[in-house]
Design a protein around this motif. Structure first.
Motif, PDB file in Angstrom:
ATOM      1  N   PHE A  98     -18.722  46.486  -6.673  1.00 11.66           N
ATOM      2  CA  PHE A  98     -19.923  45.915  -7.265  1.00 11.66           C
ATOM      3  C   PHE A  98     -20.639  45.127  -6.168  1.00 11.66           C
ATOM      4  O   PHE A  98     -20.033  44.758  -5.163  1.00 11.66           O
ATOM      5  N   VAL A 117     -26.690  51.257  -4.229  1.00 16.80           N
ATOM      6  CA  VAL A 117     -26.143  52.301  -5.107  1.00 16.80           C
ATOM      7  C   VAL A 117     -26.256  53.674  -4.452  1.00 16.80           C
ATOM      8  O   VAL A 117     -25.291  54.444  -4.407  1.00 16.80           O
ATOM      9  N   ARG A 123     -21.142  50.470  -7.742  1.00 15.38           N
ATOM     10  CA  ARG A 123     -21.022  50.927  -9.129  1.00 15.38           C
ATOM     11  C   ARG A 123     -21.458  49.901 -10.165  1.00 15.38           C
ATOM     12  O   ARG A 123     -21.297  50.129 -11.368  1.00 15.38           O
ATOM     13  N   GLY A 124     -22.023  48.758  -9.726  1.00 15.08           N
ATOM     14  CA  GLY A 124     -22.493  47.751 -10.667  1.00 15.08           C
ATOM     15  C   GLY A 124     -22.887  46.485  -9.927  1.00 15.08           C
ATOM     16  O   GLY A 124     -22.754  46.396  -8.697  1.00 15.08           O
ATOM     17  N   ILE A 148     -31.532  48.418 -12.020  1.00 17.29           N
ATOM     18  CA  ILE A 148     -30.109  48.634 -12.313  1.00 17.29           C
ATOM     19  C   ILE A 148     -29.954  49.582 -13.497  1.00 17.29           C
ATOM     20  O   ILE A 148     -29.100  50.478 -13.499  1.00 17.29           O
ATOM     21  N   VAL A 153     -25.942  51.910 -13.703  1.00 10.10           N
ATOM     22  CA  VAL A 153     -24.718  51.147 -13.460  1.00 10.10           C
ATOM     23  C   VAL A 153     -24.773  49.842 -14.260  1.00 10.10           C
ATOM     24  O   VAL A 153     -25.844  49.401 -14.662  1.00 10.10           O
ATOM     25  N   PRO A 154     -23.622  49.190 -14.487  1.00  7.66           N
ATOM     26  CA  PRO A 154     -23.589  47.989 -15.324  1.00  7.66           C
ATOM     27  C   PRO A 154     -24.037  46.727 -14.589  1.00  7.66           C
ATOM     28  O   PRO A 154     -24.030  46.662 -13.353  1.00  7.66           O
ATOM     29  N   LEU A 287     -17.760  51.352 -17.407  1.00  8.69           N
ATOM     30  CA  LEU A 287     -18.066  51.522 -15.975  1.00  8.69           C
ATOM     31  C   LEU A 287     -18.529  52.930 -15.639  1.00  8.69           C
ATOM     32  O   LEU A 287     -18.859  53.214 -14.477  1.00  8.69           O
ATOM     33  N   GLY A 288     -18.542  53.825 -16.637  1.00  9.65           N
ATOM     34  CA  GLY A 288     -18.982  55.195 -16.384  1.00  9.65           C
ATOM     35  C   GLY A 288     -18.064  55.963 -15.454  1.00  9.65           C
ATOM     36  O   GLY A 288     -18.503  56.752 -14.626  1.00  9.65           O
TER      37      GLY A 288
END
Length: 290
Positions: A98, A117, A123-124, A148, A153-154, A287-288
């Motif tokens: 992250f 990204v 990833r976040g 975002i 992504v979170p 988190l996908g």
């Protein structure tokens, strides 16, 4: 590059910190670092990201890793997001990178989010409203949230009280008010496709956090920063029922180890079918990672 073997993992820790850079630069100023160490009774050296990876690999646990960019409010330069991402890439079998961007940076933060990204596999994103001194619902941050959300992504937000600044004169200048989880309700409404993780048992606003997570499909709660034996009873009750698919394992390592967290988690009165959801399955969705 090795990637996560989800079937081989026993858990996914969605909340760990990169506390020191390769050249020894700490994530917090000396004053805040000393106060945090006293609050958490920490007396061991801060691990590097490489050491964090070895620790988690030994336990067959994956970990989300981030630092916090709060330079505008604190004057202290953060650990570079690029460095965290590159370190996680060396350990992609256990680490999930992250990044953190200060919303006060405006358009530069938006451009940086896209670069991190698209070019570095982040990833976040982690936000700490109290440390960064901003209201999550402030429209200043909306262009960053929009980016975002588009990147898919979170966004993870600290909530509730913080150990950072605790016990220092004036709390080290850190204001708790910014981290009321009800602030995330506006963000969840205005960005319905943005996955939001509300970090920590949100003392003194636990009921607000539960209400937002129950009402907004895109809001999750992570359980980091506290030993499970101290969780408010309403949090345990809803994690075991209404929010069983919305609650995530997080430790806050290195201030709390997953060993301690998991040991105390075993003592919670939870249904057998709920434990794997909290420890891994909910994080895979949030988190996908599937």
């Amino acid at each position: 590059m090795t990637t996560l073997d989800l079937d081989a993992l026993v858990a996914i820790d969605v909340h760990t910190h990169a506390e020191v850079s390769d050249d020894g630069h700490p994530s917090l100023s000396p004053e805040l670092e000393a106060g945090k160490a006293a609050y958490f009774k920490a007396d061991t050296p801060q691990p590097t990201v490489d050491e964090l990876a070895a620790y988690y690999r030994e336990r067959r646990i994956a970990a989300v890793v981030f630092t916090v960019d709060a330079q505008a409010a604190t004057g202290h330069p953060p650990i570079a997001n690029d460095e965290v991402a590159e370190a996680c890439a060396r350990h992609a079998d256990v680490l999930i990178p992250f990044a953190s961007l200060d919303p006060h940076r405006g358009r530069a933060a938006v451009d940086e989010a896209r670069r991190l990204v698209e070019d570095h596999g982040v990833r976040g994103f982690k936000f700490h409203p109290s440390l960064q001194a901003f209201w999550p619902s402030d429209r200043m941050a909306y262009p960053l949230y929009e980016a975002i959300e588009e990147l898919g992504v979170p966004a993870l937000f600290h909530s509730g009280q913080t150990g950072i600044g605790s016990g220092l004169p004036g709390g080290g200048g850190i204001r708790l008010k910014y981290s009321n989880p009800m602030e995330l309700d506006d963000v969840a409404v205005d960005f319905p496709d943005l996955t939001i993780i509300c970090a920590h048992p949100s003392v003194p606003w636990q009921d607000e956090a539960l209400a937002v997570a129950a009402h907004k499909p895109n809001v999750y709660i992570d359980l980091s920063g506290w030993s499970p034996k101290y969780f408010p009873p309403q949090l345990v009750r809803q994690a075991n029922s209404l929010l069983r698919h919305k609650v995530l394992f997080g430790s806050d390592y290195p201030v709390i180890t997953p060993d301690r967290w998991l040991r105390d988690f075993e003592q919670l009165d939870l249904k057998d079918e709920v434990r794997p959801l909290i420890l891994k399955e909910n994080a895979i969705r949030a988190l996908g990672l599937a």
